[in-house]
Design an enzyme around this catalytic site. Structure first.
Site, PDB file in Angstrom:
ATOM      1  CE1 TYR A 159      68.701   4.738  80.423  1.00  0.00           C
ATOM      2  CE2 TYR A 159      68.502   2.730  81.715  1.00  0.00           C
ATOM      3  CZ  TYR A 159      68.513   3.357  80.498  1.00  0.00           C
ATOM      4  OH  TYR A 159      68.317   2.630  79.356  1.00  0.00           O
ATOM      5  N   PRO A 163      61.188   7.968  74.570  1.00  0.00           N
ATOM      6  CG  PRO A 163      61.488   6.565  72.738  1.00  0.00           C
ATOM      7  CD  PRO A 163      60.873   7.873  73.138  1.00  0.00           C
ATOM      8  CG  HIS A 201      71.975  -4.732  81.026  1.00  0.00           C
ATOM      9  ND1 HIS A 201      72.026  -4.138  79.774  1.00  0.00           N
ATOM     10  CD2 HIS A 201      71.906  -6.062  80.804  1.00  0.00           C
ATOM     11  CE1 HIS A 201      71.970  -5.080  78.841  1.00  0.00           C
ATOM     12  NE2 HIS A 201      71.891  -6.246  79.449  1.00  0.00           N
ATOM     13  CE  LYS A 241      63.580   6.840  84.416  1.00  0.00           C
ATOM     14  NZ  LYS A 241      64.144   5.507  84.332  1.00  0.00           N
ATOM     15  CE1 TYR A 300      69.435   5.859  75.869  1.00  0.00           C
ATOM     16  CE2 TYR A 300      70.681   4.059  76.864  1.00  0.00           C
ATOM     17  CZ  TYR A 300      69.482   4.710  76.636  1.00  0.00           C
ATOM     18  OH  TYR A 300      68.318   4.205  77.181  1.00  0.00           O
TER      19      TYR A 300
END
Length: 397
Positions: free
Chosen positions: A390, A300, A78, A304, A207
Site C-alpha cells: 500500500y 481503486p 498518513h 494504485k 476500510y
C-alpha cells in the site's frame, strides 16, 4: 478542402492527465521537446475527481523534480489505515512496519501543479482536439493526426509517440492486434462515491468490511471528506438519496461503535464507479509507448492507479532520453517488461484488497474474508505485506 497544419516535435504525448504532463515535465528536464494533445478542456481535466492517495515513491519523485512545494504544504501525511469489520477496528501502521508513509493529496491538485509547471516552462499543450489517430508507429517517423478545437485538420510529426490517453483513447488500439495480449476482470459491484463538505470523522482512512457491503472513509482536506459504498454493478445513482447514502455509511462504518461518530454534511458530488482490472502488454510497439490507464486499469481499493501512472513515466523518461539523446535503444526496449513487473504486482494487490473487503452472497467466501482480515490485523507478517504494497514499492523494484 482545409489545409492541414503540421507541427514537429521529438515526443508526441497523447493525453494531458498526470501521466502525460509528468512525462512532459521529466523530458523537459532532459532537454527533450514534447507536445501534448488532449481531447478535453484544461478546466475539465483539472476539475475531474480521481485518486487521492500518493505512495511514498510518488511523493519523493514529485519533490525531486520540483513539484513538491504545494504538496509539502497542503498534503496530509498518513502513517497507515484502519481495517474494520463489525465490532472491530484495527490500525495498520505503515511507518512502523516499513518506514514508509502515504500522503493524501488529490489528483486534481497534482494535475494543477503539473499544469502550472508546464505553463511556466512554455510547454505546448493542445486542448480540445478530436479525431486523434496514430500513424506509422512501427517506423522511425511516426505521426499523429487530429482536428483542433477550431475544426481544422492538423498533424504532429515526432520521433516517438506516447499514449497516456486512458482506456478510451486511440493509443491502446494502435498496438497491432497480433502483437498484443490483454487480461481483464469485471467485478460484480461498483463504488458509489461521494464528496462531502464536512470535516473527516477519522484521522486516517477506514476500510470497512460489512455484511451490507464495503465502505471507505477517505478525505481530501481538513474540510472535505470522500466516501465510497459498495453497490451492485447496475446501480442507478438516482436511487440513492443523500439520506440513504448517509444511513448506509453510518451502518457500514460503525457509527456509535465504541463511541465513534460519523459526521454528515452536504454532498457536493455523487457518481458510480465500475470496478475492473485490465492489463495490456506489451507497453511498447515500435516507436509507440503506453503509460498509465492506456495500458492498465486497477480497481481503486488499493490506491494504485495514479501511482502506477507515475511509476510508468518515471521509467519511460530516462529510456526515451537514452534513445533520443544517445542513440541507445536498450532502455526503451526494456521499458515494457520493467513497467509490467510493477503493474502485475499492483494488479494483484488491488485484486487482493478488493476481494478481501467486498461482500457477496456466498457464506463460505464471507468466512474466508473474515479469516483473512483477522490474520492481517494480528500477524506482523500479514500487516507488513499489506503495508509494503500500500505504501508503495520503489519505482524500479
Amino acid at each position: 478542402m482545409s489545409k492541414t497544419d503540421v507541427m514537429r516535435t521529438r515526443v508526441a504525448i497523447i493525453g494531458a492527465g498526470p501521466a502525460g504532463l509528468l512525462l512532459s515535465h521529466l523530458l523537459d528536464a532532459e532537454g527533450i521537446e514534447s507536445v501534448v494533445l488532449e481531447t478535453r478542456t484544461r478546466e475539465y481535466v483539472e476539475a475531474r475527481i480521481r485518486a487521492g492517495i500518493l505512495e511514498q515513491s510518488t511523493v519523493d519523485l514529485l519533490t525531486e523534480v520540483g513539484l513538491g512545494a504545494r504538496l509539502a504544504a497542503e498534503g496530509d501525511r498518513h502513517r497507515g489505515i484502519y481495517l474494520q469489520w463489525p465490532h472491530e477496528r484495527h490500525h495498520i501502521d505503515f511507518v512502523e512496519l516499513t518506514g514508509r508513509a502515504v500522503t493524501v493529496y488529490g489528483q486534481t491538485e497534482v494535475q494543477k501543479d503539473l499544469g502550472r509547471a508546464r505553463e511556466a516552462a512554455g510547454q505546448q499543450i493542445v486542448y480540445g482536439v478530436s479525431e486523434t489517430a496514430l500513424h506509422d508507429v512501427g517506423t522511425e517517423r511516426p505521426f499523429v493526426t487530429y482536428t483542433d478545437n477550431d475544426g481544422r485538420p492538423a498533424r504532429l510529426d515526432a520521433e516517438v509517440v506516447v499514449g497516456c490517453d486512458g482506456s478510451f483513447g486511440p493509443s491502446r488500439a494502435a498496438v497491432p492486434e497480433a502483437a498484443r495480449q490483454t487480461w481483464q476482470r469485471a467485478y460484480p459491484y461498483s463504488w458509489l462515491g461521494v464528496l462531502a463538505e464536512v470535516a473527516p470523522s477519522t484521522d486516517e482512512l477506514i476500510y470497512a468490511w460489512h455484511p451490507d457491503g464495503f465502505a471507505l472513509h477517505s478525505m481530501r482536506s481538513a474540510s472535505i471528506s470522500r466516501f465510497y459504498l459498495q453497490v451492485p454493478a447496475d446501480t442507478d445513482i438516482a436511487a440513492w438519496s443523500d439520506q440513504r447514502i448517509w444511513d448506509a455509511l453510518a451502518a457500514r462504518l460503525g457509527h456509535g461503535q465504541d463511541g465513534w461518530r460519523l459526521n454528515p454534511g452536504p454532498l457536493l458530488e455523487k457518481s458510480v464507479l465500475p470496478m475492473r482490472s485490465f492489463v495490456q502488454q506489451p507497453m511498447r510497439s515500435g516507436r509507440l509507448f503506453l503509460a498509465g490507464d492506456a495500458a492498465h486499469i486497477v480497481p481503486p481499493t488499493g490506491a494504485k492507479g495514479l501511482n502506477l501512472a507515475v511509476a510508468d513515466v518515471a521509467l519511460l523518461a530516462p529510456a526515451l532520453a537514452a534513445l533520443l539523446l544517445k542513440g541507445d535503444p536498450g532502455p526503451a526496449e526494456a521499458y515494457s517488461a520493467a513497467a509490467l513487473r510493477r503493474v502485475w504486482r499492483c494488479t494483484h494487490f488491488s485484486w487482493w484488497m478488493t476481494t478481501m473487503l467486498h461482500t457477496g452472497e456466498d457464506p463460505f467466501d464471507t468466512q474466508l474474508q473474515l479469516s483473512q482480515l483477522k490474520w492481517v490485523t494480528s500477524s506482523e507478517a500479514g500487516a507488513k505485506g499489506l503495508a509494503e504494497n500500500y505504501a508503495g514499492l520503489p519505482i524500479g523494484f
